[in-house]
Design a protein around this motif. Structure first.
Motif, short mmCIF file in Angstrom:
data_model
loop_
_atom_site.label_atom_id
_atom_site.label_comp_id
_atom_site.label_asym_id
_atom_site.label_seq_id
_atom_site.Cartn_x
_atom_site.Cartn_y
_atom_site.Cartn_z
N ASP A 79 0.85 -1.19 0.00
CA ASP A 79 0.00 0.00 0.00
C ASP A 79 0.88 1.24 0.00
O ASP A 79 1.97 1.24 0.59
N LEU A 80 0.38 2.29 -0.64
CA LEU A 80 1.07 3.58 -0.65
C LEU A 80 0.07 4.64 -0.19
O LEU A 80 -1.01 4.78 -0.77
N HIS A 81 0.43 5.36 0.87
CA HIS A 81 -0.50 6.28 1.52
C HIS A 81 -0.29 7.73 1.08
O HIS A 81 0.81 8.11 0.66
N ALA A 82 -1.32 8.52 1.22
CA ALA A 82 -1.22 9.95 0.97
C ALA A 82 -0.19 10.54 1.93
O ALA A 82 -0.18 10.24 3.12
N GLY A 83 0.71 11.36 1.38
CA GLY A 83 1.73 12.00 2.21
C GLY A 83 2.93 11.15 2.51
O GLY A 83 3.83 11.56 3.25
N GLU A 84 2.99 9.95 1.93
CA GLU A 84 4.09 9.03 2.20
C GLU A 84 5.08 9.02 1.04
O GLU A 84 4.70 9.10 -0.13
#
Length: 519
Positions: free
Chosen positions: A300-305
């Protein structure tokens, strides 16, 4: 130069523990103009035998011009060059070679249609003003040079192999052997690690350490701060054609080096460790697979990461990004952006979903070199807006280009100038601007700082941190471990096409990442 020549002593870690030997090459008050452009002004430089001296500076700072002057390719307008204590009225290319001054350029300058023996022996005979090189003497010269590096066939360098058939790492070693065959005393190495993996860099640095211990003076040019700090005894920084600092490497750290390069104090940002955990998962990759390339890739790739992805060349790291972007088939698995599936093998579908991809080779894949800066920056945005039925005008394009060049601090002459007129760092920023103009949800970058100077690298990483702080999700693919450790919230390691490790928080270190790559 024999091992009995005077040189600096070093401990096991490479730190200098004895005073410097005599000056091998000295430059005083070197000046050079090209028309109305001042390339160098009042440059002083001391190069000592048995020392690794790093020459650092942004693109256009004067490094290449200084190397050309000190190797006899160009004549200075002002100043004095002294070799082994002897002032020279003029230093020509052949004279420099005879005096043991050699340059290994970034392209290595080997003859691709000649074999290893011919490439190594030809320059040594030229320096000796010999017109004929026999096959037997050529092989002897080549073998002695390779043996001096303790290489021989241990790393698979065949004397009869054509240079064009060698790996980049082997071509690099052949170029060094060619210099050794000329009894090198001062060796300039211009960006020698740009296309090498970190394991190949370790091999190269072992060679550099050996040459240093024999009294050879090494002038090392690199855009990688960890390499500069690791290998150098002394560092000289050029900015706008002038020396702004010359000091022992022990007296500089990364922040001081970047300050000297840019003239600005690097801002220390308060850590935002774990902030991304509270954000939504913008991109979800589940059991992605492509035959012979990679399998069962899930993350998973998160917002702000900023999520790092690394591995050896051929590990599948690039292919994973290309599959997400639709450049490589992915017969198994799913990619979801904000909960919506993105069809495979469709770049248009990926872009429409909010995915942007900066490829590793900006010059052939990222920009249109002959086209204007304006057209390159606007290309993806124009596609996006036209597909949404938005009416476009020349003024709206101009405003976009002005906004992007200002926000990314892209140094240009005119927006109508071709991209090929820009430095490497500014050309890379144009690629970034092209995709950032579309305001993507997910920005994937593959080796975004390869081949750019230290100052430009720092600026690009600052841009990524700024965009991530604004909520963009960033996937950073790189084999520059220091870059990943400094920039990323988490780091994924891929080995032989399969994710093998996920590091985050206190687990992230250069040693842990490298260990994960090879074990």
């Amino acid at each position: 130069m024999s091992s009995s020549a005077s040189h600096q002593a070093h401990d096991a870690g490479g730190a200098v523990i004895a005073g410097p030997a005599g000056l091998a090459l000295q430059a005083r008050d070197i000046g050079k103009r090209y028309g109305g452009i001042v390339a160098l002004r009042g440059v002083d430089l001391d190069i000592r035998a048995g020392e690794v001296h790093c020459l650092a500076g942004a693109n256009g700072s004067g490094k290449s011009t200084l190397i050309k002057i000190l190797s006899g390719v160009e004549a200075p307008d002002t100043g004095q060059i002294t070799v082994d204590g002897q002032p020279l009225a003029r230093l020509g290319v052949l004279d420099a070679m005879v005096r043991g001054i050699q340059v290994i350029y970034q392209d290595l300058s080997l003859f691709p249609n000649l074999n290893v023996v011919e490439n190594i022996a030809m320059t040594s005979r030229t320096a000796g003003r010999a017109r004929i090189v026999s096959a037997g003497s050529g092989r002897k010269i080549a073998r002695q040079a390779l043996d001096r590096l303790a290489l021989g066939n241990d790393v698979g360098i065949e004397l009869d192999a054509d240079a064009s058939d060698l790996t980049v790492a082997h071509r690099q070693l052949v170029a060094i052997a060619r210099a050794l065959a000329c009894d090198v005393r001062v060796l300039f190495m211009d960006e020698p690690t740009t296309t090498l993996t970190w394991r190949e860099v370790d091999t190269l640095f072992t060679v550099v350490e050996r040459l240093r211990s024999e009294g050879v003076a090494i002038v090392f040019v690199s855009h990688k701060t960890d390499e500069v700090m690791r290998i150098s005894d002394r560092i000289t920084v050029l900015r706008n054609g002038q020396v702004v600092r010359s000091d022992a490497a022990a007296n500089l750290d990364r922040r001081a080096l970047i300050e000297a390069l840019t003239g600005q104090v690097e801002e220390v940002r308060a850590p935002q460790a774990g902030a991304w955990r509270k954000a939504r998962a913008v991109m979800r990759v589940h059991e992605l697979g492509s035959p012979t390339l990679f399998r069962d890739v899930t993350f998973d790739l998160h917002a702000g990461e900023i999520l790092g992805l690394t591995g050896l060349l051929g590990s599948g790291r690039t292919e994973v990004a290309e599959a997400i972007f639709g450049l490589v088939p992915r017969p198994t698995g799913t990619v979801r952006i904000d909960g919506t599936d993105v069809p495979g093998s469709s770049v248009d579908a990926a872009i429409d979903a909010g995915v942007a991809y900066v490829p590793p080779d900006r010059m052939t894949q990222g920009v249109f070199l002959a086209q204007s800066i304006r057209r390159n920056i606007a290309a993806a945005w124009l596609r996006q807006t036209s597909r949404h039925g938005t009416r476009l005008s020349a003024k709206s394009v101009d405003r976009l280009v002005e906004r992007m060049t200002a926000s990314l601090n892209i140094k240009i002459g005119r927006a109508s100038d071709p991209v090929r007129s820009l430095s490497g760092g500014n050309a890379q920023k144009v690629v970034l601007a092209k995709w950032l103009a579309t305001n993507p949800k997910v920005l994937m970058l593959n080796g975004p700082t390869v081949g750019v100077d230290i100052a430009s690298k720092a600026a690009i990483l600052d841009i990524l941190r700024e965009r991530a702080a604004g909520g963009m999700a960033v996937l950073l693919i790189s084999d520059d471990v220091e870059e990943l450790v400094n920039a990323c919230d988490r780091i994924l390691v891929i080995r032989k096409g399969k994710l093998s490790q996920l590091l985050e928080g206190e687990q992230i270190s250069i040693e842990r990442v490298r260990e994960g790559i090879v074990t």
